[in-house]
Write a protein that holds these residues in place. Structure first.
Motif, PDB file in Angstrom:
ATOM      1  N   LEU A   1      99.566  59.962  67.804  1.00 46.19           N
ATOM      2  CA  LEU A   1     100.517  58.837  68.330  1.00 46.19           C
ATOM      3  C   LEU A   1      99.085  57.563  68.835  1.00 46.19           C
ATOM      4  CD1 LEU A   1     103.039  58.022  68.771  1.00 46.19           C
ATOM      5  CD2 LEU A   1     102.938  58.591  71.097  1.00 46.19           C
ATOM      6  N   PHE A   2      99.511  56.471  68.362  1.00 47.64           N
ATOM      7  CA  PHE A   2      98.540  55.447  68.685  1.00 47.64           C
ATOM      8  C   PHE A   2      96.994  55.670  67.888  1.00 47.64           C
ATOM      9  CE2 PHE A   2     101.713  55.053  72.158  1.00 47.64           C
ATOM     10  CZ  PHE A   2     102.628  53.965  71.708  1.00 47.64           C
ATOM     11  N   ASP A   3      96.992  56.378  66.949  1.00 48.18           N
ATOM     12  CA  ASP A   3      95.856  56.404  66.131  1.00 48.18           C
ATOM     13  C   ASP A   3      95.730  54.854  65.614  1.00 48.18           C
ATOM     14  OD1 ASP A   3      94.474  57.058  63.410  1.00 48.18           O
ATOM     15  OD2 ASP A   3      93.669  58.321  65.160  1.00 48.18           O
ATOM     16  N   ALA A   4      94.582  54.616  65.189  1.00 54.32           N
ATOM     17  CA  ALA A   4      94.345  53.172  64.452  1.00 54.32           C
ATOM     18  C   ALA A   4      94.911  53.407  63.102  1.00 54.32           C
ATOM     19  CB  ALA A   4      92.605  53.265  64.361  1.00 54.32           C
ATOM     20  N   ARG A   5      95.191  54.682  62.453  1.00 51.50           N
ATOM     21  CA  ARG A   5      95.996  54.608  61.489  1.00 51.50           C
ATOM     22  C   ARG A   5      97.292  54.633  61.511  1.00 51.50           C
ATOM     23  NH1 ARG A   5      93.703  60.009  59.392  1.00 51.50           N
ATOM     24  NH2 ARG A   5      93.742  60.523  61.668  1.00 51.50           N
ATOM     25  N   CYS A   6      97.811  54.753  62.629  1.00 57.78           N
ATOM     26  CA  CYS A   6      99.475  54.757  62.920  1.00 57.78           C
ATOM     27  C   CYS A   6      99.737  53.398  63.089  1.00 57.78           C
ATOM     28  CB  CYS A   6      99.765  55.520  63.697  1.00 57.78           C
ATOM     29  SG  CYS A   6     101.662  55.942  64.216  1.00 57.78           S
ATOM     30  N   ARG A   7     100.147  52.396  62.098  1.00 58.84           N
ATOM     31  CA  ARG A   7     100.241  51.131  62.294  1.00 58.84           C
ATOM     32  C   ARG A   7     101.679  50.984  62.546  1.00 58.84           C
ATOM     33  NH1 ARG A   7      98.105  48.540  56.574  1.00 58.84           N
ATOM     34  NH2 ARG A   7      96.004  49.252  56.448  1.00 58.84           N
ATOM     35  N   ALA A   8     102.761  51.778  62.577  1.00 59.14           N
ATOM     36  CA  ALA A   8     103.947  51.843  62.909  1.00 59.14           C
ATOM     37  C   ALA A   8     104.204  52.002  64.462  1.00 59.14           C
ATOM     38  CB  ALA A   8     105.068  52.588  62.297  1.00 59.14           C
ATOM     39  N   CYS A   9     103.328  52.895  64.955  1.00 56.88           N
ATOM     40  CA  CYS A   9     103.177  52.682  66.341  1.00 56.88           C
ATOM     41  C   CYS A   9     102.662  51.677  67.094  1.00 56.88           C
ATOM     42  CB  CYS A   9     102.127  54.050  66.872  1.00 56.88           C
ATOM     43  SG  CYS A   9     102.758  55.681  65.984  1.00 56.88           S
ATOM     44  N   TRP A  10     101.634  51.137  66.567  1.00 52.15           N
ATOM     45  CA  TRP A  10     100.974  49.721  67.256  1.00 52.15           C
ATOM     46  C   TRP A  10     102.001  48.564  67.011  1.00 52.15           C
ATOM     47  CZ3 TRP A  10      97.393  50.204  70.600  1.00 52.15           C
ATOM     48  CH2 TRP A  10      96.511  51.078  70.444  1.00 52.15           C
ATOM     49  N   VAL A  11     102.764  48.593  66.145  1.00 52.23           N
ATOM     50  CA  VAL A  11     103.931  47.546  65.744  1.00 52.23           C
ATOM     51  C   VAL A  11     104.816  47.778  66.941  1.00 52.23           C
ATOM     52  CG1 VAL A  11     105.513  46.735  64.244  1.00 52.23           C
ATOM     53  CG2 VAL A  11     103.563  47.025  63.231  1.00 52.23           C
ATOM     54  N   MET A  12     105.446  48.914  67.008  1.00 52.98           N
ATOM     55  CA  MET A  12     106.350  49.018  68.079  1.00 52.98           C
ATOM     56  C   MET A  12     105.936  48.965  69.406  1.00 52.98           C
ATOM     57  SD  MET A  12     109.193  50.006  66.386  1.00 52.98           S
ATOM     58  CE  MET A  12     110.181  50.440  67.809  1.00 52.98           C
ATOM     59  N   ALA A  13     104.612  49.371  69.491  1.00 47.42           N
ATOM     60  CA  ALA A  13     104.154  49.224  71.108  1.00 47.42           C
ATOM     61  C   ALA A  13     103.784  47.595  71.392  1.00 47.42           C
ATOM     62  CB  ALA A  13     102.821  49.650  71.117  1.00 47.42           C
ATOM     63  N   GLY A  14     103.744  46.624  70.229  1.00 49.55           N
ATOM     64  CA  GLY A  14     103.841  45.196  70.293  1.00 49.55           C
ATOM     65  C   GLY A  14     105.224  44.501  70.823  1.00 49.55           C
ATOM     66  N   LEU A  15     106.099  45.081  69.873  1.00 48.89           N
ATOM     67  CA  LEU A  15     107.395  44.772  69.948  1.00 48.89           C
ATOM     68  C   LEU A  15     107.877  45.031  71.567  1.00 48.89           C
ATOM     69  CD1 LEU A  15     109.030  45.836  66.839  1.00 48.89           C
ATOM     70  CD2 LEU A  15     108.576  43.371  67.428  1.00 48.89           C
ATOM     71  N   LEU A  16     107.466  46.236  71.868  1.00 49.64           N
ATOM     72  CA  LEU A  16     107.896  46.648  73.280  1.00 49.64           C
ATOM     73  C   LEU A  16     107.218  45.715  74.532  1.00 49.64           C
ATOM     74  CD1 LEU A  16     109.408  48.473  75.180  1.00 49.64           C
ATOM     75  CD2 LEU A  16     107.438  50.173  75.185  1.00 49.64           C
ATOM     76  N   ALA A  17     106.053  45.297  74.239  1.00 45.52           N
ATOM     77  CA  ALA A  17     105.386  44.511  74.801  1.00 45.52           C
ATOM     78  C   ALA A  17     106.188  43.036  75.156  1.00 45.52           C
ATOM     79  CB  ALA A  17     103.781  44.388  74.669  1.00 45.52           C
TER      80      ALA A  17
END
Length: 259
Positions: A5-21
């Motif tokens: 989770l939130f690995d640099a390769r997990c782009r979907a995780c970072w996108v969801m974190a950005g939307l939540l922010a």
């Protein structure tokens, strides 16, 4: 192996974190008065306001105004959608191609759909005057931008279709390829997009009259401004019935196309 989770390769995780922010920042930056909105005084005031809508006015004299306005709203949405579909397809053909012409067409489509229908109606009232013509043109201009972009994306997808490539290899002209391969392949999808936008346009047409563009919206703005709440309730009910009928007809037509 699944990345953590939130690995640099997990782009979907970072996108969801950005939307939540962004959601958290939106709640933090807006001055939302939830306590005042849900207070007993506010609820009592809203209750008194809603009570004024009853009973709706169904007198014969008012029905004589309501039914033509409903038909005008329906006609505006239908004609505006048909004009938009024709213009959108004409702009989608160059927009689906790379190069300067394609970039220019895509920019034009972006500009058309970036301006809301109400703004287009307010601008076109200067040219066409008060009445349904301005509303119809406003729907057509905005919807042409939306449908044109959707049509262009569909054309980009189908350009690599087997039937299209086969006709091209056989030396057919671009017109023949479009008429015998591209259009038959895309037609159900284009009709489905057009029907969906008609559903949206019936709602928009009911509101455009607020700026003087005819139909139920113009009747609503007039009677609501005079605090004729019974007549306002009748107009709102007519809007709901009209939207429900068009939604049902459009959904039925799309199911028939899919079957």
């Amino acid at each position: 192996m699944r990345p953590p989770l939130f690995d640099a390769r997990c782009r979907a995780c970072w996108v969801m974190a950005g939307l939540l922010a962004l959601v958290v920042a939106s709640f933090w930056s807006l001055d939302l008065q939830w306590a005042a909105f849900l207070s007993s005084d506010a609820l009592r005031a809203m209750g008194r306001f809603v009570a004024e809508f009853f009973p709706p006015d169904w007198s014969p004299a008012f029905r004589a105004k309501l039914l033509p306005a409903a038909w005008e709203t329906l006609a505006m949405s239908l004609l505006g959608t048909l004009l938009a579909a024709a213009a959108g397809l004409a702009l989608a053909l160059p927009a689906s191609r790379p190069g300067g012409v394609g970039t220019l067409a895509r920019t034009l489509l972006n500009a058309l759909r970036a301006v809301p229908e109400l703004v287009w109606a307010a601008l076109l009232l200067i040219l066409a005057g008060l009445g349904p013509m301005a509303g119809t043109l406003a729907l057509a201009v905005h919807t042409a931008g939306v449908l044109g972009r959707l049509f262009a994306q569909s054309l980009e997808t189908v350009n690599g279709h087997g039937a299209v490539q086969t006709l091209r290899l056989q030396g057919c002209s671009p017109t023949q390829v479009f008429a015998y391969a591209t259009l038959p392949t895309l037609l159900p999808q284009l009709i489905s997009y057009t029907l969906y936008r008609w559903e949206n346009n019936i709602r928009a047409a009911a509101v455009l009259g607020v700026v003087g563009a005819g139909g139920l919206g113009q009747l609503l703005a007039f009677h609501m401004g005079l605090f004729h709440m019974g007549k306002t309730a009748s107009i709102l009910i007519a809007m709901l019935v009209l939207v429900a009928l068009v939604d049902g007809l459009s959904a039925w037509a799309r199911r028939r196309l899919a079957s």
